[in-house]
Structure formats: structure tokens, C-alpha cells
Design a protein around this motif. Structure first.
Motif, PDB file in Angstrom:
ATOM      1  N   GLU A  16      39.791  34.351  40.698  1.00 18.72           N
ATOM      2  CA  GLU A  16      41.106  34.629  41.217  1.00 18.72           C
ATOM      3  C   GLU A  16      41.952  35.810  40.548  1.00 18.72           C
ATOM      4  OE1 GLU A  16      43.370  31.039  41.711  1.00 18.72           O
ATOM      5  OE2 GLU A  16      41.998  30.101  43.335  1.00 18.72           O
ATOM      6  N   HIS A  17      41.800  35.642  39.035  1.00 13.36           N
ATOM      7  CA  HIS A  17      42.442  36.709  38.370  1.00 13.36           C
ATOM      8  C   HIS A  17      41.799  37.869  38.662  1.00 13.36           C
ATOM      9  CE1 HIS A  17      44.166  38.440  34.750  1.00 13.36           C
ATOM     10  NE2 HIS A  17      43.029  38.683  34.441  1.00 13.36           N
ATOM     11  N   TYR A  18      40.452  37.992  38.526  1.00 15.49           N
ATOM     12  CA  TYR A  18      39.608  39.340  38.867  1.00 15.49           C
ATOM     13  C   TYR A  18      39.968  39.753  40.041  1.00 15.49           C
ATOM     14  CZ  TYR A  18      35.876  42.398  39.795  1.00 15.49           C
ATOM     15  OH  TYR A  18      35.081  43.459  40.019  1.00 15.49           O
ATOM     16  N   LEU A  19      40.019  39.107  41.193  1.00 19.68           N
ATOM     17  CA  LEU A  19      40.371  39.853  42.596  1.00 19.68           C
ATOM     18  C   LEU A  19      41.954  40.357  42.381  1.00 19.68           C
ATOM     19  CD1 LEU A  19      39.069  36.878  44.943  1.00 19.68           C
ATOM     20  CD2 LEU A  19      38.314  39.397  44.339  1.00 19.68           C
ATOM     21  N   ALA A  20      42.928  39.411  41.683  1.00 25.12           N
ATOM     22  CA  ALA A  20      44.146  39.820  41.712  1.00 25.12           C
ATOM     23  C   ALA A  20      44.344  41.078  41.109  1.00 25.12           C
ATOM     24  CB  ALA A  20      45.231  38.636  41.108  1.00 25.12           C
ATOM     25  N   THR A  21      43.375  41.644  39.863  1.00 29.12           N
ATOM     26  CA  THR A  21      43.399  42.661  39.222  1.00 29.12           C
ATOM     27  C   THR A  21      42.734  43.749  39.863  1.00 29.12           C
ATOM     28  OG1 THR A  21      43.054  41.331  36.966  1.00 29.12           O
ATOM     29  CG2 THR A  21      42.572  43.674  36.898  1.00 29.12           C
ATOM     30  N   CYS A  22      41.873  43.621  40.913  1.00 28.90           N
ATOM     31  CA  CYS A  22      41.384  44.436  41.868  1.00 28.90           C
ATOM     32  C   CYS A  22      42.166  45.085  42.595  1.00 28.90           C
ATOM     33  CB  CYS A  22      40.062  43.835  42.442  1.00 28.90           C
ATOM     34  SG  CYS A  22      38.523  43.655  41.254  1.00 28.90           S
ATOM     35  N   GLU A  23      43.129  43.977  43.206  1.00 27.75           N
ATOM     36  CA  GLU A  23      43.966  44.370  44.272  1.00 27.75           C
ATOM     37  C   GLU A  23      45.128  45.417  43.720  1.00 27.75           C
ATOM     38  OE1 GLU A  23      45.560  40.567  45.925  1.00 27.75           O
ATOM     39  OE2 GLU A  23      43.600  40.108  46.669  1.00 27.75           O
ATOM     40  N   VAL A  24      45.227  44.893  42.571  1.00 23.75           N
ATOM     41  CA  VAL A  24      46.474  45.938  41.875  1.00 23.75           C
ATOM     42  C   VAL A  24      46.149  47.257  41.555  1.00 23.75           C
ATOM     43  CG1 VAL A  24      47.838  46.017  39.671  1.00 23.75           C
ATOM     44  CG2 VAL A  24      47.803  43.783  40.736  1.00 23.75           C
ATOM     45  N   ARG A  25      44.525  47.352  40.958  1.00 23.49           N
ATOM     46  CA  ARG A  25      43.983  48.682  40.906  1.00 23.49           C
ATOM     47  C   ARG A  25      43.992  49.287  42.271  1.00 23.49           C
ATOM     48  NH1 ARG A  25      38.829  47.445  38.027  1.00 23.49           N
ATOM     49  NH2 ARG A  25      39.931  45.304  37.319  1.00 23.49           N
ATOM     50  N   ASP A  60      39.597  29.980  38.324  1.00 18.53           N
ATOM     51  CA  ASP A  60      40.410  30.755  38.013  1.00 18.53           C
ATOM     52  C   ASP A  60      40.445  32.308  37.534  1.00 18.53           C
ATOM     53  OD1 ASP A  60      43.483  30.798  37.245  1.00 18.53           O
ATOM     54  OD2 ASP A  60      42.678  31.063  34.969  1.00 18.53           O
TER      55      ASP A  60
END
Length: 92
Positions: free
Chosen positions: A79-88, A76
Motif C-alpha cells: 500500500e505504501h509503494y502504491l501510494a508513493t507511485c500515485e504521488v509520483r 502495508d
């Protein structure tokens, strides 16, 4: 109304007196309300139906060991870290 002697922690009594003064109420009314709320909560909790929660879904479901839970938390977090990177990256 009958008078009864009750021993109350001095710090709690002082805090209650201050609360009563701030709210324009008597000490007695504040204490009576607090006791009513306590008794009502106890009654409400006793009246609620018991809820049975499944522990793992089905007998064939995942076994919730400490290791399994650690893996799920790590997954989890990734996945949270990757989603945050995608948003940035999308906002750059």
C-alpha cells in the motif's frame, strides 16, 4: 558534609569532568544532579499506575501469529509503494 570514597570508572569520570568544565559547573554538582535525576525517575516510574493493554482486542479477533504479522507488514509495504507511485505520477 561527610566525605565518602566512591570508585568510578575512569573513562566515565573523565567524561563527567569534561562535561562539568564545558558547562562551568563543579564535578560535585554534575554528579549530584545526575544522581537526583536517576532517583526521581525511579520514584516517578513506581508512582505511575499500571496500564493493561489488550493483546488482540476480542477473543474472536485475529490471532497474532508470525505468519499473520508478516502478511500485515507485506500488505502495508504494498500500500505504501502504491501510494508513493500515485504521488509520483500526479507530479509528473
Amino acid at each position: 558534609m561527610r566525605r565518602t570514597t566512591v570508585r568510578i570508572d575512569e573513562a566515565l569520570l573523565n567524561e563527567t569532568k569534561a562535561y562539568a568544565a564545558r558547562n562551568g559547573r563543579s564535578l560535585t554538582s554534575v554528579m549530584e544532579d545526575a544522581l537526583r535525576q536517576l532517583l526521581n525517575r525511579s520514584t516517578e516510574a513506581a508512582d505511575r499506575p499500571r496500564v493493561e493493554l489488550p493483546l488482540s482486542g476480542s477473543p474472536d479477533g485475529p490471532k497474532l501469529t508470525l505468519e499473520y504479522i508478516k502478511e500485515m507488514i507485506e500488505q502495508d509495504d504494498i500500500e505504501h509503494y502504491l501510494a508513493t507511485c500515485e504521488v509520483r505520477d500526479a507530479n509528473a
